[in-house]
Design a protein around this motif. Structure first.
Motif, PDB file in Angstrom:
ATOM      1  N   ARG A 245       0.823  -1.204   0.000  1.00  0.00           N
ATOM      2  CA  ARG A 245       0.000   0.000   0.000  1.00  0.00           C
ATOM      3  C   ARG A 245       0.863   1.264   0.000  1.00  0.00           C
ATOM      4  O   ARG A 245       0.541   2.246  -0.678  1.00  0.00           O
ATOM      5  CB  ARG A 245      -0.945  -0.033   1.204  1.00  0.00           C
ATOM      6  N   LEU A 246       1.954   1.258   0.737  1.00  0.00           N
ATOM      7  CA  LEU A 246       2.843   2.412   0.754  1.00  0.00           C
ATOM      8  C   LEU A 246       3.459   2.637  -0.625  1.00  0.00           C
ATOM      9  O   LEU A 246       3.495   3.765  -1.122  1.00  0.00           O
ATOM     10  CB  LEU A 246       3.943   2.213   1.800  1.00  0.00           C
ATOM     11  N   ALA A 247       3.954   1.555  -1.242  1.00  0.00           N
ATOM     12  CA  ALA A 247       4.536   1.690  -2.583  1.00  0.00           C
ATOM     13  C   ALA A 247       3.496   2.175  -3.582  1.00  0.00           C
ATOM     14  O   ALA A 247       3.793   3.002  -4.460  1.00  0.00           O
ATOM     15  CB  ALA A 247       5.115   0.346  -3.031  1.00  0.00           C
ATOM     16  N   GLY A 248       2.260   1.685  -3.450  1.00  0.00           N
ATOM     17  CA  GLY A 248       1.198   2.128  -4.350  1.00  0.00           C
ATOM     18  C   GLY A 248       0.878   3.594  -4.177  1.00  0.00           C
ATOM     19  O   GLY A 248       0.674   4.319  -5.164  1.00  0.00           O
ATOM     20  N   VAL A 249       0.839   4.064  -2.934  1.00  0.00           N
ATOM     21  CA  VAL A 249       0.563   5.483  -2.683  1.00  0.00           C
ATOM     22  C   VAL A 249       1.685   6.354  -3.249  1.00  0.00           C
ATOM     23  O   VAL A 249       1.433   7.412  -3.853  1.00  0.00           O
ATOM     24  CB  VAL A 249       0.387   5.727  -1.170  1.00  0.00           C
ATOM     25  N   VAL A 250       2.930   5.920  -3.083  1.00  0.00           N
ATOM     26  CA  VAL A 250       4.053   6.679  -3.642  1.00  0.00           C
ATOM     27  C   VAL A 250       3.947   6.724  -5.169  1.00  0.00           C
ATOM     28  O   VAL A 250       4.150   7.777  -5.788  1.00  0.00           O
ATOM     29  CB  VAL A 250       5.395   6.055  -3.206  1.00  0.00           C
TER      30      VAL A 250
END
Length: 342
Positions: A245-250
Motif C-alpha cells: 500500500r505504501l509503494a502504491g501510494v508513492v
C-alpha cells in the motif's frame, strides 16, 4: 458502505495479447492524428516533410515545436493517469476510486495558487514544480493521517481522509483565487486541464517522475492480485500489505503529481480507463496496468483532438472534454454498482 469491483471474466492469454496489440495500433493512429490536426489546416504532405526533412519554415516549426511536444506530453499524462487510476482502484478495491482521492490534484492546485498569490510566481515552469511539490505533500499528509489508529491506512480510511483533505485544499485555493483577481486569471487556464502551450522542458521535467512511478506501479502488479482477496487473505499468502500500500501510494503520488503539475487536473481518465481495461483483459493486474498504460494516452489524445475540432479554429482544453466524456461513465458506474464491503 463501499462498493466492490464486480469481477471481470477471465480472458484467454491470446485474447489479452490481441487487445494489447490493437490498443498499440490505436495509440499510434491517435499519435499521428494529434500531430496532423490543429488550428492551422496543414496538408499531410507538409506534416510528413516537417517530421522527416524540416526546412525551418513556419509550418514546419509549428509541427515540430508545438504539435509534437503537445502530443508527447499527452502520451505521458495519459499513461500516468491511466496507470494511477488502475493502481488506485486496485489498492482500495473500490470501482469509483480516482487518483484525486488522495488529494493529489487539490494539493497541486493549492500550491500553485499559493505561489502566485503569495510569491508572485508567473512562469509556468515554476507552476510545474510548485504543483508537484504540493501533490507530494498533500498525499504524504493524507497517508500520515490515515495511518494513525488501529488497522493503519486501510482503504476506507484513505478514501475518507483523502476526500476531506482535498475538499479543504480546494476551498482554500478558490478563496485565494477569488480574493486576488490576478491569481484567478493565471490559475484558471491551468485549472481547466490542458496540454497545449506548455513551456519548453515540461516533458523532460516530468518524465523522470512518471518513469519512477510506472516502475513502482508495475512492481506492485502481482501483489495487487493478492490484495484483491482482502488484507487477511493477502497476508496469509505472504503479501506484505503495508509495504504494497505504501509503494502504491508513492506511485500514485508521483504519477498524478507529475501529470497534474504539467497539465492541470485532467479528470475522469483515471476512472474510465481501468473499467474499460477490465472489460477487455479481465481482473489480472499484470494485464490491467500495461493496457492502462496504452489506453490512457489514447483517451487523452482523442479528447485533445476533439477539443481542437469542436470549436475550430479555437480550442477546448482537454480537461473539459474528458469531463464531458467521463460524467456519463461515472453515472453509469454508480447505477450499476452493488453495495458491499471492500
Amino acid at each position: 458502505m463501499t462498493r466492490t469491483i464486480t469481477p471481470a471474466p477471465v480472458r484467454p492469454t491470446a485474447a489479452r495479447v490481441l487487445w494489447f496489440a490493437v490498443s498499440l495500433i490505436v495509440l499510434a493512429v491517435m499519435f499521428a492524428v494529434s500531430v496532423a490536426v490543429g488550428s492551422a489546416n496543414l496538408p499531410l504532405s507538409t506534416v510528413w516533410s516537417a517530421l522527416v526533412s524540416p526546412d525551418g519554415g513556419i509550418d514546419h516549426s509549428t509541427i515540430r515545436t508545438l504539435r509534437v511536444p503537445r502530443t508527447v506530453l499527452g502520451v505521458l499524462v495519459g499513461a500516468a493517469l491511466g496507470v494511477a487510476g488502475a493502481l488506485m482502484q486496485g489498492l482500495t478495491r473500490n470501482p469509483l476510486a480516482d487518483p484525486g482521492i488522495l488529494g493529489v490534484n487539490s494539493g497541486a492546485g493549492f500550491a500553485i495558487v499559493a505561489g502566485v498569490a503569495m510569491f508572485g510566481v508567473t512562469r509556468i515552469e515554476q507552476y510545474l514544480w510548485l504543483g508537484f511539490a504540493g501533490a507530494v505533500v498533500a498525499a504524504a499528509i493524507v497517508y500520515a493521517i490515515a495511518s494513525r489508529g488501529p488497522g493503519g491506512a486501510n482503504p476506507l480510511r484513505l478514501t475518507l481522509v483523502g476526500v476531506a483533505f482535498g475538499a479543504v485544499l480546494t476551498g482554500a485555493s478558490q478563496t485565494l483565487a477569488l480574493i486576488n483577481p490576478d491569481t484567478f486569471d493565471r490559475f484558471r487556464y491551468w485549472d481547466a486541464g490542458s496540454i497545449t502551450d506548455r513551456p519548453d522542458g515540461t516533458v523532460s521535467a516530468v518524465l523522470p517522475f512518471i518513469l519512477i512511478g510506472l516502475v513502482l506501479a508495475f512492481a506492485c502488479a502481482r501483489a495487487l492480485n493478492a490484495l484483491a482477496l482482502g488484507d487477511d487473505l493477502a497476508k496469509a499468502v505472504g503479501a506484505r500489505v503495508g509495504l504494497i500500500r505504501l509503494a502504491g501510494v508513492v506511485a500514485v503520488t508521483l504519477l498524478c503529481g507529475a501529470a497534474t503539475a504539467a497539465a492541470g487536473p485532467i479528470v475522469f481518465v483515471g476512472l474510465m480507463i481501468p473499467h474499460a481495461v477490465r472489460l477487455l483483459v479481465g481482473p489480472d493486474q499484470r494485464w490491467i496496468l500495461p493496457l492502462a498504460l496504452v489506453l490512457g494516452p489514447v483517451l487523452v489524445l482523442t479528447s485533445d483532438v476533439i477539443g481542437r475540432l469542436v470549436i475550430w479554429p479555437a480550442e477546448l482544453q482537454v480537461g473539459v472534454v474528458t469531463a464531458f466524456l467521463g460524467a456519463p461513465v461515472l453515472i453509469a458506474l454508480v447505477r450499476r454498482g452493488k453495495p458491499g464491503a471492500s
